[in-house]
Design a protein around this motif. Structure first.
Motif, PDB file in Angstrom:
ATOM      1  N   THR A 184       0.816  -1.225   0.000  1.00 33.37           N
ATOM      2  CA  THR A 184       0.000   0.000   0.000  1.00 33.37           C
ATOM      3  C   THR A 184       0.846   1.271   0.000  1.00 33.37           C
ATOM      4  O   THR A 184       0.308   2.377  -0.046  1.00 33.37           O
ATOM      5  CB  THR A 184      -0.932   0.035   1.236  1.00 33.37           C
ATOM      6  N   GLY A 185       2.165   1.117   0.067  1.00 34.89           N
ATOM      7  CA  GLY A 185       3.042   2.289   0.058  1.00 34.89           C
ATOM      8  C   GLY A 185       3.284   2.793  -1.354  1.00 34.89           C
ATOM      9  O   GLY A 185       2.770   2.255  -2.342  1.00 34.89           O
ATOM     10  N   SER A 186       4.112   3.817  -1.415  1.00 33.88           N
ATOM     11  CA  SER A 186       4.414   4.444  -2.701  1.00 33.88           C
ATOM     12  C   SER A 186       5.113   3.461  -3.650  1.00 33.88           C
ATOM     13  O   SER A 186       4.723   3.310  -4.813  1.00 33.88           O
ATOM     14  CB  SER A 186       5.255   5.691  -2.399  1.00 33.88           C
ATOM     15  N   ILE A 187       6.118   2.752  -3.151  1.00 35.03           N
ATOM     16  CA  ILE A 187       6.816   1.768  -3.988  1.00 35.03           C
ATOM     17  C   ILE A 187       5.885   0.587  -4.289  1.00 35.03           C
ATOM     18  O   ILE A 187       5.856   0.073  -5.412  1.00 35.03           O
ATOM     19  CB  ILE A 187       8.088   1.246  -3.280  1.00 35.03           C
ATOM     20  N   TYR A 235       0.499  -2.718   6.592  1.00 33.81           N
ATOM     21  CA  TYR A 235       0.446  -2.530   8.043  1.00 33.81           C
ATOM     22  C   TYR A 235      -0.810  -1.763   8.455  1.00 33.81           C
ATOM     23  O   TYR A 235      -1.288  -1.878   9.567  1.00 33.81           O
ATOM     24  CB  TYR A 235       1.695  -1.739   8.456  1.00 33.81           C
ATOM     25  N   ALA A 277      13.958  -2.239  -2.057  1.00 28.76           N
ATOM     26  CA  ALA A 277      13.716  -0.799  -1.897  1.00 28.76           C
ATOM     27  C   ALA A 277      14.010  -0.392  -0.456  1.00 28.76           C
ATOM     28  O   ALA A 277      14.452   0.716  -0.187  1.00 28.76           O
ATOM     29  CB  ALA A 277      12.263  -0.469  -2.249  1.00 28.76           C
ATOM     30  N   LYS A 284      15.850   0.334   2.110  1.00 31.18           N
ATOM     31  CA  LYS A 284      17.275   0.595   2.357  1.00 31.18           C
ATOM     32  C   LYS A 284      17.654   0.449   3.820  1.00 31.18           C
ATOM     33  O   LYS A 284      18.781   0.098   4.152  1.00 31.18           O
ATOM     34  CB  LYS A 284      17.651   1.987   1.842  1.00 31.18           C
ATOM     35  N   GLU A 285      16.673   0.725   4.744  1.00 30.85           N
ATOM     36  CA  GLU A 285      16.995   0.645   6.172  1.00 30.85           C
ATOM     37  C   GLU A 285      17.429  -0.769   6.561  1.00 30.85           C
ATOM     38  O   GLU A 285      18.224  -0.943   7.496  1.00 30.85           O
ATOM     39  CB  GLU A 285      15.790   1.078   7.016  1.00 30.85           C
ATOM     40  N   ASP A 326      16.234   1.237  -5.133  1.00 27.44           N
ATOM     41  CA  ASP A 326      16.519   2.648  -4.880  1.00 27.44           C
ATOM     42  C   ASP A 326      17.089   3.206  -6.196  1.00 27.44           C
ATOM     43  O   ASP A 326      17.974   2.579  -6.802  1.00 27.44           O
ATOM     44  CB  ASP A 326      17.560   2.743  -3.747  1.00 27.44           C
ATOM     45  N   GLY A 334       6.744   8.126   0.097  1.00 24.78           N
ATOM     46  CA  GLY A 334       6.198   8.012   1.444  1.00 24.78           C
ATOM     47  C   GLY A 334       6.730   9.135   2.330  1.00 24.78           C
ATOM     48  O   GLY A 334       7.716   9.805   2.000  1.00 24.78           O
TER      49      GLY A 334
HETATM   50  P1  NAD Z   1       5.410   4.204   2.382  1.00 29.97           P
HETATM   51  O1  NAD Z   1       5.351   4.795   3.715  1.00 29.97           O
HETATM   52  O2  NAD Z   1       4.679   4.850   1.261  1.00 29.97           O
HETATM   53  O3  NAD Z   1       4.926   2.658   2.474  1.00 29.97           O
HETATM   54  C1  NAD Z   1       5.389   1.801   3.441  1.00 29.97           C
HETATM   55  C2  NAD Z   1       4.693   0.441   3.365  1.00 29.97           C
HETATM   56  O4  NAD Z   1       5.197  -0.374   4.450  1.00 29.97           O
HETATM   57  C3  NAD Z   1       3.183   0.492   3.545  1.00 29.97           C
HETATM   58  O5  NAD Z   1       2.581  -0.529   2.764  1.00 29.97           O
HETATM   59  C4  NAD Z   1       2.984   0.181   5.042  1.00 29.97           C
HETATM   60  O6  NAD Z   1       1.715  -0.395   5.342  1.00 29.97           O
HETATM   61  C5  NAD Z   1       4.114  -0.797   5.295  1.00 29.97           C
HETATM   62  N1  NAD Z   1       4.602  -0.758   6.687  1.00 29.97           N
HETATM   63  C6  NAD Z   1       4.884   0.336   7.427  1.00 29.97           C
HETATM   64  N2  NAD Z   1       5.324  -0.020   8.649  1.00 29.97           N
HETATM   65  C7  NAD Z   1       5.335  -1.367   8.689  1.00 29.97           C
HETATM   66  C8  NAD Z   1       5.671  -2.330   9.694  1.00 29.97           C
HETATM   67  N3  NAD Z   1       6.093  -1.948  10.915  1.00 29.97           N
HETATM   68  N4  NAD Z   1       5.554  -3.642   9.390  1.00 29.97           N
HETATM   69  C9  NAD Z   1       5.114  -4.028   8.169  1.00 29.97           C
HETATM   70  N5  NAD Z   1       4.784  -3.171   7.188  1.00 29.97           N
HETATM   71  C10 NAD Z   1       4.875  -1.849   7.440  1.00 29.97           C
HETATM   72  O7  NAD Z   1       6.965   4.065   2.002  1.00 29.97           O
HETATM   73  P2  NAD Z   1       7.667   4.126   0.572  1.00 29.97           P
HETATM   74  O8  NAD Z   1       7.932   5.525   0.197  1.00 29.97           O
HETATM   75  O9  NAD Z   1       6.953   3.242  -0.386  1.00 29.97           O
HETATM   76  O10 NAD Z   1       9.097   3.483   0.923  1.00 29.97           O
HETATM   77  C11 NAD Z   1       9.266   2.100   1.159  1.00 29.97           C
HETATM   78  C12 NAD Z   1      10.744   1.792   1.224  1.00 29.97           C
HETATM   79  O11 NAD Z   1      11.320   2.057  -0.058  1.00 29.97           O
HETATM   80  C13 NAD Z   1      11.528   2.660   2.208  1.00 29.97           C
HETATM   81  O12 NAD Z   1      12.553   1.909   2.788  1.00 29.97           O
HETATM   82  C14 NAD Z   1      12.103   3.761   1.334  1.00 29.97           C
HETATM   83  O13 NAD Z   1      13.313   4.288   1.857  1.00 29.97           O
HETATM   84  C15 NAD Z   1      12.383   2.987   0.051  1.00 29.97           C
HETATM   85  N6  NAD Z   1      12.408   3.830  -1.151  1.00 29.97           N
HETATM   86  C16 NAD Z   1      11.287   4.523  -1.507  1.00 29.97           C
HETATM   87  C17 NAD Z   1      11.297   5.330  -2.639  1.00 29.97           C
HETATM   88  C18 NAD Z   1      10.064   6.072  -3.084  1.00 29.97           C
HETATM   89  O14 NAD Z   1      10.081   6.697  -4.146  1.00 29.97           O
HETATM   90  N7  NAD Z   1       8.984   6.047  -2.348  1.00 29.97           N
HETATM   91  C19 NAD Z   1      12.475   5.446  -3.394  1.00 29.97           C
HETATM   92  C20 NAD Z   1      13.600   4.724  -2.990  1.00 29.97           C
HETATM   93  C21 NAD Z   1      13.559   3.915  -1.866  1.00 29.97           C
END
Ligand code: NAD
Ligand code: MG
Length: 399
Positions: free
Chosen positions: A13-16, A39, A126, A128-129, A153, A216
């Protein structure tokens, strides 16, 4: 042609996660969803599971399961619902899946990403943490289990594309031959050119308004402080077996060059494209072939110019702290990441001023440096230090 792949999307459900589902839906002949996880936002998860015909969904607890069930349309065959962190890791290692998109935010995603590596999957990373907290453990798991590792990434995906990988996506134990340096580009975020002292009143909405990327909230704040670039330096160190002094950050405000590789003969190879994560995601899913990602062409003549600057470490103390942590070792990297997650959460919740984020990180790094050293050979070791650093950062009286 790569065989048909069934994909687990962790953090769908996140951005990626959303971008990944968009790419998968474009290629029904070669990609399908096996499982999704989220989550929160169970209604969205239900919509995604219905549209992608996921066989499995993973949710955090019984309350979330009830919300998912309530959101599921009557008369439609429902997916299997699995609950909890162990189920998440088991699903990432499930024999039914070929590839795992690790797109959970934060170190919370580490156990499932590691489980995918240990099960020898194609891991699209994705999250990275996970690598910042457990780089050596994670890379060893990729190596030992013949897993494939594709960096998602955008910077690391660009570097991977510019390196001589010979169609293999493994875990190198030395820098690629002939490579002098990796040049990581950084947009500089929404506060490029502003002094740290001007930033006391910054609100979460301002920090999350990235000029080029839609992401996100946590990574958006990290981009504003440039801790994101610091995490990416550590990520590059592990992914490409590259020492810290051969990784350089270059500020490039247009975010068109996603990163570069400099070779011994003076050549620099770069990957360019629109700032749209579907490009690296489709590269990872299709590797070693290229898939249509839905991203349109980049019009270079409209763009006109590309600019580059040196990052200002005084203005972006988080970037300097990350280099410091990488040189200090794994314990410091765990503390850096944990403190940042605590501080960013507090900032987003309105409990911490923006300029306190680097102070929380710095104090937690000092605390970790003063601890007697602990072994960090297992996931439990890493999670224990991560938890202790969170307690320390949270108790600073700031957060
Ligand atoms: P986001 O906040 O949009 O989505 C996070 C997702 O993780 C959601 O589906 C959420 O429900 C789930 N989640 C959150 N906490 C959780 C937990 N404790 N246990 C299980 N699931 C959990 O984040 P995002 O922007 O999609 O980023 C996701 C990862 O990708 C991050 O590590 C970010 O650094 C990396 N990343 C993102 C981008 C980007 O363009 N968004 C680019 C490069 C790297
Ligand atoms: Mg990035």
């Amino acid at each position: 042609m790569t065989a048909f792949q069934r994909v687990v999307v962790l953090g769908s459900t996140g951005s990626i996660g959303e971008s990944t589902l968009d790419v998968i839906a474009r290629h029904p002949d070669r990609l399908a969803v096996y499982a999704l996880s989220a989550y929160s936002r169970m209604e969205r998860l239900a919509e995604q599971a219905l549209a992608s015909r996921a066989a499995v969904v993973v949710v955090p607890d019984a309350k979330a399961r009830d919300k998912f069930v309530a959101a599921w349309p009557a008369g439609q065959a429902a997916p299997e619902i699995r609950i909890g962190a162990q189920a998440l890791a088991d699903t990432a290692a499930d024999a039914q899946c070929d590839a795992v998109m690790a797109a959970i935010v934060g170190a919370a995603g580490l156990p499932a990403a590691l489980a995918a590596a240990r099960a020898g999957k194609r891991v699209l990373l994705a999250n990275k943490e996970a690598l910042v907290a457990a780089g050596s453990l994670f890379m060893q798991a990729i190596r030992d289990n013949g897993a494939e590792l594709l960096p998602i990434d955008s910077e690391h995906n660009a570097i991977f594309q510019c390196l001589p990988h010979g169609g293999r996506a493994g875990a190198p134990d030395a820098p690629a031959p002939g490579v002098r340096r990796l040049l990581l580009t950084a947009s500089g975020g929404p506060f490029r050119g502003r002094d740290l002292e001007d930033l006391h009143e910054v609100t979460p909405a301002q920090a999350c308004a990235h000029p080029n990327w839609s992401m996100g909230r946590k990574i958006s704040v990290d981009s504003a402080t440039m801790l994101n670039k610091g995490l990416e330096v550590i990520e590059a160190h592990w992914l490409f077996a590259m020492p810290a002094d051969r990784i350089e950050v270059v500020v490039h405000p247009q975010s068109v060059i996603h990163s570069m590789v400099e070779y011994d003969d003076g050549s620099i190879l770069a990957q360019l494209g629109q700032p749209d994560m579907r490009t690296p995601i489709s590269y990872g899913l299709g590797f070693p072939e290229r898939l249509d990602s839905g991203v349109g062409p980049l019009d270079l003549t409209r763009l006109g110019r590309l600019d580059f600057e040196k990052p200002d470490l005084a203005r972006f103390p988080c970037l300097a702290l990350a280099f410091e942590a990488l040189r200090a070792g794994q314990g410091a990297c765990i503390a850096l990441n944990a403190a940042n997650e605590v501080a960013v959460d507090a900032f987003l919740a309105g409990r911490l001023g923006y300029t306190w984020i680097p102070r929380v990180i710095e104090a937690t790094l000092e605390w970790q440096g003063g601890q007697s050293s602990v072994t960090l050979n297992s996931l439990d070791d890493v999670l224990a230090l991560d938890a202790a650093a969170r307690v320390y950062a949270g108790n600073l009286g700031l957060a």
